[in-house]
Scaffold this motif. Sequence first.
Motif, PDB file in Angstrom:
ATOM      1  N   SER A 189       0.834  -1.211   0.000  1.00  0.00           N
ATOM      2  CA  SER A 189       0.000   0.000   0.000  1.00  0.00           C
ATOM      3  C   SER A 189       0.865   1.257   0.000  1.00  0.00           C
ATOM      4  O   SER A 189       0.406   2.334  -0.381  1.00  0.00           O
ATOM      5  N   GLN A 190       2.114   1.153   0.446  1.00  0.00           N
ATOM      6  CA  GLN A 190       3.086   2.225   0.257  1.00  0.00           C
ATOM      7  C   GLN A 190       4.457   1.594   0.080  1.00  0.00           C
ATOM      8  O   GLN A 190       4.728   0.505   0.591  1.00  0.00           O
ATOM      9  N   ILE A 191       5.325   2.270  -0.673  1.00  0.00           N
ATOM     10  CA  ILE A 191       6.651   1.734  -0.976  1.00  0.00           C
ATOM     11  C   ILE A 191       7.703   2.763  -0.589  1.00  0.00           C
ATOM     12  O   ILE A 191       7.577   3.961  -0.885  1.00  0.00           O
ATOM     13  N   VAL A 192       8.738   2.263   0.074  1.00  0.00           N
ATOM     14  CA  VAL A 192       9.865   3.090   0.490  1.00  0.00           C
ATOM     15  C   VAL A 192      11.130   2.523  -0.141  1.00  0.00           C
ATOM     16  O   VAL A 192      11.339   1.303  -0.134  1.00  0.00           O
ATOM     17  N   LEU A 193      11.959   3.381  -0.712  1.00  0.00           N
ATOM     18  CA  LEU A 193      13.244   2.967  -1.267  1.00  0.00           C
ATOM     19  C   LEU A 193      14.357   3.453  -0.347  1.00  0.00           C
ATOM     20  O   LEU A 193      14.393   4.629   0.022  1.00  0.00           O
ATOM     21  N   ILE A 194      15.235   2.524   0.046  1.00  0.00           N
ATOM     22  CA  ILE A 194      16.437   2.893   0.791  1.00  0.00           C
ATOM     23  C   ILE A 194      17.577   3.040  -0.207  1.00  0.00           C
ATOM     24  O   ILE A 194      17.905   2.103  -0.928  1.00  0.00           O
ATOM     25  N   ASN A 195      18.162   4.228  -0.259  1.00  0.00           N
ATOM     26  CA  ASN A 195      19.225   4.510  -1.229  1.00  0.00           C
ATOM     27  C   ASN A 195      20.206   5.499  -0.614  1.00  0.00           C
ATOM     28  O   ASN A 195      19.804   6.548  -0.100  1.00  0.00           O
ATOM     29  N   HIS A 196      21.492   5.127  -0.633  1.00  0.00           N
ATOM     30  CA  HIS A 196      22.539   5.968  -0.039  1.00  0.00           C
ATOM     31  C   HIS A 196      22.199   6.338   1.407  1.00  0.00           C
ATOM     32  O   HIS A 196      22.444   7.474   1.839  1.00  0.00           O
ATOM     33  N   GLY A 197      21.618   5.386   2.143  1.00  0.00           N
ATOM     34  CA  GLY A 197      21.360   5.581   3.564  1.00  0.00           C
ATOM     35  C   GLY A 197      20.099   6.345   3.898  1.00  0.00           C
ATOM     36  O   GLY A 197      19.746   6.463   5.070  1.00  0.00           O
ATOM     37  N   CYS A 198      19.404   6.857   2.885  1.00  0.00           N
ATOM     38  CA  CYS A 198      18.196   7.641   3.120  1.00  0.00           C
ATOM     39  C   CYS A 198      16.975   6.924   2.543  1.00  0.00           C
ATOM     40  O   CYS A 198      17.111   6.007   1.740  1.00  0.00           O
ATOM     41  N   ASN A 199      15.791   7.346   2.944  1.00  0.00           N
ATOM     42  CA  ASN A 199      14.567   6.724   2.432  1.00  0.00           C
ATOM     43  C   ASN A 199      13.803   7.704   1.543  1.00  0.00           C
ATOM     44  O   ASN A 199      13.788   8.918   1.791  1.00  0.00           O
ATOM     45  N   TYR A 200      13.169   7.153   0.520  1.00  0.00           N
ATOM     46  CA  TYR A 200      12.412   7.931  -0.442  1.00  0.00           C
ATOM     47  C   TYR A 200      11.056   7.275  -0.673  1.00  0.00           C
ATOM     48  O   TYR A 200      10.978   6.049  -0.835  1.00  0.00           O
ATOM     49  N   ALA A 201      10.002   8.070  -0.696  1.00  0.00           N
ATOM     50  CA  ALA A 201       8.672   7.549  -1.014  1.00  0.00           C
ATOM     51  C   ALA A 201       8.604   7.267  -2.510  1.00  0.00           C
ATOM     52  O   ALA A 201       9.034   8.079  -3.331  1.00  0.00           O
TER      53      ALA A 201
END
Length: 217
Positions: A189-201
């Motif tokens: 229902s929601q997706i979070v991407l972990i990239n370079h130590g940070c999270n992005y919706a």
Amino acid sequence: MDQLFIDSVQHSFGSKVVLSNVYLKCDVGEIVGVLGRNGSGKSTLLKIIFGAISPNHKHLKIDGQLVEKGFLTQQIAYLPQSFFIPPYIKLKVALALYTNFYRQQLLDLAIIKNQLNTKIAELSGGSRRFVEALLIIYSNAKFVLLDEPFSQLSPQLIEELKIHIKAMLPYKGFIVTDHYYQQIVDISSQIVLINHGCNYAINTNEDLILHGYLPNR
């Protein structure tokens, strides 16, 4: 309140910063998909929420209450990437250990009721992974962390596992990671991407391309 909330997650392995000010929240009735490349910190984040890793910093709340280690609340269940049930115990013993409120739902499944006297080690790799995932999904915990639950499963078992996750949504919140990103996209229902130590919706595949998770074709 029925919410898991974690904020300001910071963690390093030696001099390598893995997570930097990561946050996410998960409500009961919600599936939060966590994507990221190998080494991005997905599994580390789940272990921090569960309490298996003590990070440099975190702010974890369950139902509005500050929590030091998630597993101590008995409100969080965690499926690791590796097998976790001792191989020598029988399935019926594992069922008694890991389930209570929802045990009958599992006893109604052929893969469970037909193998109650089977030792965990005697199951095939795919069946063992599937059974362990079911025991965590149908555990008493309100929030369920699944680390690569679809690995080692046939396409048929992947679809069946997704059905079980959705069946428990009225009672639980799920945080799921997997390399099979399309399965995560389909179920979340929601997706979070972990990239370079940070999270992005993440809202679209274009967002995954923008952050370098998918190639720009």
